[in-house]
Design a protein around this motif. Structure first.
Motif, PDB file in Angstrom:
ATOM      1  N   ASP A 139     -93.103  -0.262 -13.898  1.00 41.72           N
ATOM      2  CA  ASP A 139     -94.093   0.048 -12.839  1.00 41.72           C
ATOM      3  C   ASP A 139     -95.517   0.017 -13.384  1.00 41.72           C
ATOM      4  OD1 ASP A 139     -92.209   0.214 -10.906  1.00 41.72           O
ATOM      5  OD2 ASP A 139     -92.050   2.406 -10.923  1.00 41.72           O
ATOM      6  N   GLY A 140     -95.651   0.269 -14.679  1.00 41.59           N
ATOM      7  CA  GLY A 140     -96.990   0.290 -15.280  1.00 41.59           C
ATOM      8  C   GLY A 140     -97.474  -1.079 -15.736  1.00 41.59           C
ATOM      9  N   LEU A 141     -96.638  -2.106 -15.621  1.00 43.05           N
ATOM     10  CA  LEU A 141     -97.021  -3.442 -16.091  1.00 43.05           C
ATOM     11  C   LEU A 141     -97.806  -4.207 -15.041  1.00 43.05           C
ATOM     12  CD1 LEU A 141     -93.673  -4.699 -17.704  1.00 43.05           C
ATOM     13  CD2 LEU A 141     -95.723  -3.974 -18.939  1.00 43.05           C
ATOM     14  N   ASP A 142     -98.703  -5.048 -15.516  1.00 43.25           N
ATOM     15  CA  ASP A 142     -99.375  -5.980 -14.602  1.00 43.25           C
ATOM     16  C   ASP A 142     -98.526  -7.260 -14.612  1.00 43.25           C
ATOM     17  OD1 ASP A 142    -100.903  -7.833 -13.311  1.00 43.25           O
ATOM     18  OD2 ASP A 142    -102.778  -7.258 -14.287  1.00 43.25           O
ATOM     19  N   LEU A 143     -97.610  -7.341 -13.656  1.00 40.82           N
ATOM     20  CA  LEU A 143     -96.625  -8.431 -13.680  1.00 40.82           C
ATOM     21  C   LEU A 143     -97.254  -9.785 -13.411  1.00 40.82           C
ATOM     22  CD1 LEU A 143     -93.654  -6.644 -11.889  1.00 40.82           C
ATOM     23  CD2 LEU A 143     -93.928  -7.057 -14.323  1.00 40.82           C
ATOM     24  N   ALA A 144     -98.285  -9.804 -12.587  1.00 34.72           N
ATOM     25  CA  ALA A 144     -98.957 -11.078 -12.302  1.00 34.72           C
ATOM     26  C   ALA A 144     -99.618 -11.592 -13.576  1.00 34.72           C
ATOM     27  CB  ALA A 144     -99.974 -10.907 -11.187  1.00 34.72           C
ATOM     28  N   ALA A 145    -100.280 -10.692 -14.312  1.00 35.10           N
ATOM     29  CA  ALA A 145    -100.941 -11.103 -15.559  1.00 35.10           C
ATOM     30  C   ALA A 145     -99.903 -11.543 -16.591  1.00 35.10           C
ATOM     31  CB  ALA A 145    -101.777  -9.951 -16.110  1.00 35.10           C
ATOM     32  N   ALA A 146     -98.725 -10.930 -16.547  1.00 34.28           N
ATOM     33  CA  ALA A 146     -97.658 -11.317 -17.491  1.00 34.28           C
ATOM     34  C   ALA A 146     -97.100 -12.698 -17.162  1.00 34.28           C
ATOM     35  CB  ALA A 146     -96.540 -10.279 -17.471  1.00 34.28           C
TER      36      ALA A 146
ATOM     37  N   VAL B 230     -95.203 -12.220  -7.364  1.00 29.29           N
ATOM     38  CA  VAL B 230     -95.504 -10.781  -7.462  1.00 29.29           C
ATOM     39  C   VAL B 230     -95.988 -10.280  -6.097  1.00 29.29           C
ATOM     40  CG1 VAL B 230     -96.968  -9.055  -8.575  1.00 29.29           C
ATOM     41  CG2 VAL B 230     -95.989 -10.913  -9.928  1.00 29.29           C
TER      42      VAL B 230
ATOM     43  N   GLY C 257     -90.522  -6.895 -10.225  1.00 34.11           N
ATOM     44  CA  GLY C 257     -90.378  -5.661 -11.013  1.00 34.11           C
ATOM     45  C   GLY C 257     -88.955  -5.119 -10.958  1.00 34.11           C
TER      46      GLY C 257
ATOM     47  N   GLN D  18     -96.270  -6.388 -24.423  1.00 32.55           N
ATOM     48  CA  GLN D  18     -96.802  -5.163 -23.820  1.00 32.55           C
ATOM     49  C   GLN D  18     -96.172  -3.930 -24.454  1.00 32.55           C
ATOM     50  OE1 GLN D  18     -99.233  -4.437 -21.474  1.00 32.55           O
ATOM     51  NE2 GLN D  18     -99.771  -6.532 -22.016  1.00 32.55           N
TER      52      GLN D  18
END
Ligand code: SF4
Length: 475
Positions: free
Chosen positions: A37-44, A49, A62, A123
């Motif tokens: 939940d704390g990850l920026d999935l789009a940036a990853a 997303v 996620g 990350q």
């Protein structure tokens, strides 16, 4: 005395009312949930997303990422088994809030987002760095081989193909000869033997054509081998006991044996992979200088030099290769280089000062000898059959520095074993890492990123406990 018995299945029970009550506060699944939940999935780099504006709604990346992390943490890697867990495993039911994606959706997610898993691994490494889990003083670099989805019978080298074609030709000759003889001698068989032979010859010719095509394709590609099921996989060295697979490289920090960098390649040997593996780890750790230790498989002068230039201090033992080592003669390290004289001093105390030049790869090589001394030498039988030549590459001072460092810190080689054996041992034994499940370099990289991520995750949980980790991701 009676056995312990279960309850009557028809008995009414008071189950907790909320699914949350089934998952304890220190259950690792809570950390997986908070971490993702704390990850920026789009940036990853995860696809979709933001939900599509039209069409059938899809699963949030996620949720599927949480499922994969949970699965790898619990030795469940296949999409079909992950689907099954969504239906029967209360932790997964909690994690996915009762979502039940089918195996194809689960498998597609891993294949479609293969590059993003590496970012998630990074990350978590960054989180470990913030939590001071890295000593940032010493890295152990090592490689292991993991089997690919490619049987060894479906991997060919130029040599093996040429051998097969030669074999087929010999068998064809033999059959044709027997066919000629059959024309003369067959009687009372209704021509069935001739027919059998003709069929065998046809099959062999087809086989020969296939080998010829493969050989032509191999020569055109410039590669030295070809794998038919997973074209990116390679036949590995025999001693690795992995017939066809991939070479997995890791850089491990000595303090807590956490993986800082990992990469999967299809390069058969470790030689030449030191700087790229350790260099990426040094950048992640954000240090100017760091010691790096690796085994003799990484010994390559250009790579060791590049490692030094990149601000690292390599410790790599020199392998005993070459004619002298193989035949029990004086090894090169028994000759001392005298920089002032620009000459070698041999075990008999003679000065090998005559120098002539040759080349090794792109490097200049200087060869030192003293023919007159060798002719009259009482130690000659332990050194050479004629006269001894000792070679030195133009940048060999870098190897002298490595040798001096190892002399001053010989225990670092045992430390190396402890550092790298922990992750590989855990991954292979405890985490039950068998063959890769997917085909293709990018896809197996995604698989191993997940494996390395959950190795680190489990280790961090063991060292710090879930409370500290939860606080860190919520901060
Ligand atoms: S054979 Fe030549 S190089 Fe070898 S120990 Fe004797 S003198 Fe030295």
């Amino acid at each position: 005395m009676a056995h312990i018995s279960g309850i009557d299945r028809s008995q009414t029970l008071l189950f907790p009312e909320a699914i949350d009550d089934y998952v304890g506060p220190d259950n690792p699944v809570r950390f997986i949930d908070a971490f993702v939940d704390g990850l920026d999935l789009a940036a990853a780099g995860f696809a979709r997303v933001a939900p599509e504006k039209t069409g059938r709604p899809g699963y949030a990346p996620g949720d599927l990422l949480k499922l994969y992390i949970y699965g790898y943490l619990n030795r469940v890697r296949s999409s079909r088994r992950l689907e099954a867990e969504c239906h029967r495993n209360v932790e997964v039911i909690w994690l996915l809030r009762t979502l039940k994606p089918d195996f194809k959706t689960i498998a597609d997610f891993r294949a479609d987002n293969r590059k993003a898993f590496r970012a998630v691994f990074r990350q978590f490494v960054v989180l470990c760095r913030k939590l001071d889990l890295f000593g940032r003083e010493l890295l152990g670099v090592d490689g292991t081989r993991i089997k690919a989805v490619n049987n060894k019978d479906r991997n060919y080298t130029k040599n093996s193909l040429e051998k097969f074609i030669k074999n087929v030709d010999e068998r064809l000759d033999e059959y044709l000869k027997r066919l000629d003889e059959g024309d003369v001698t067959e009687s009372g068989t209704g021509g069935s033997r001739t027919k059998n032979l003709a069929e065998k010859i046809e099959a062999l010719r087809a086989k020969r054509e296939r080998y010829k095509d493969l050989l032509a394709g191999l020569e055109a590609s410039g590669e030295d081998q070809i794998s038919l099921t997973d074209p990116d996989s390679r036949a590995m060295a025999k001693h690795t006991k992995v017939a066809v697979g991939y070479n997995v490289q890791i850089a491990v920090d000595a303090k807590n044996k956490l993986i800082v960098e990992q990469e999967v390649t299809n390069q058969v040997l470790d030689m030449g992979l030191l700087t790229q593996t350790a260099g990426a780890a040094r950048e992640t750790l954000e240090v100017e200088k760091i010691d790096v230790v690796a085994d003799r498989g990484y010994f390559k002068i250009e790579d060791i030099e590049a490692c030094e230039k990149a601000g690292m201090t390599p410790h790599v033992p020199k392998p005993q290769r070459g004619y002298a080592a193989r035949n029990g003669l004086f090894r090169k390290d028994e000759f001392r280089y005298d920089a002032e004289k620009d000459a070698y001093i041999c075990p008999a105390g003679q000065v090998l000062a005559t120098r002539y030049e040759s080349r090794q790869r792109d490097l200049k090589r200087f060869n030192y000898c003293n023919r007159a001394a060798c002719l009259a030498c009482p130690l000659k039988s332990r050194c050479t059959t004629d006269w001894r030549k000792v070679s030195r590459l133009e940048n060999e001072a870098v190897l002298d520095r490595v040798a001096e460092r190892l002399k001053a810190r010989p225990e670092i080689l045992n430390t190396r074993r402890e550092i790298v054996e922990h992750p590989f041992g855990t991954i292979k034994q405890w985490m039950n890492q068998g063959a890769f499940l997917m085909k293709g370099l990018e896809k197996v990289r995604a698989e191993f990123s997940l494996t390395a991520l959950v190795y680190n995750l489990r280790r961090a949980l063991n060292i710090l406990g879930i409370e500290v980790l939860m606080k860190a991701v919520r901060a």
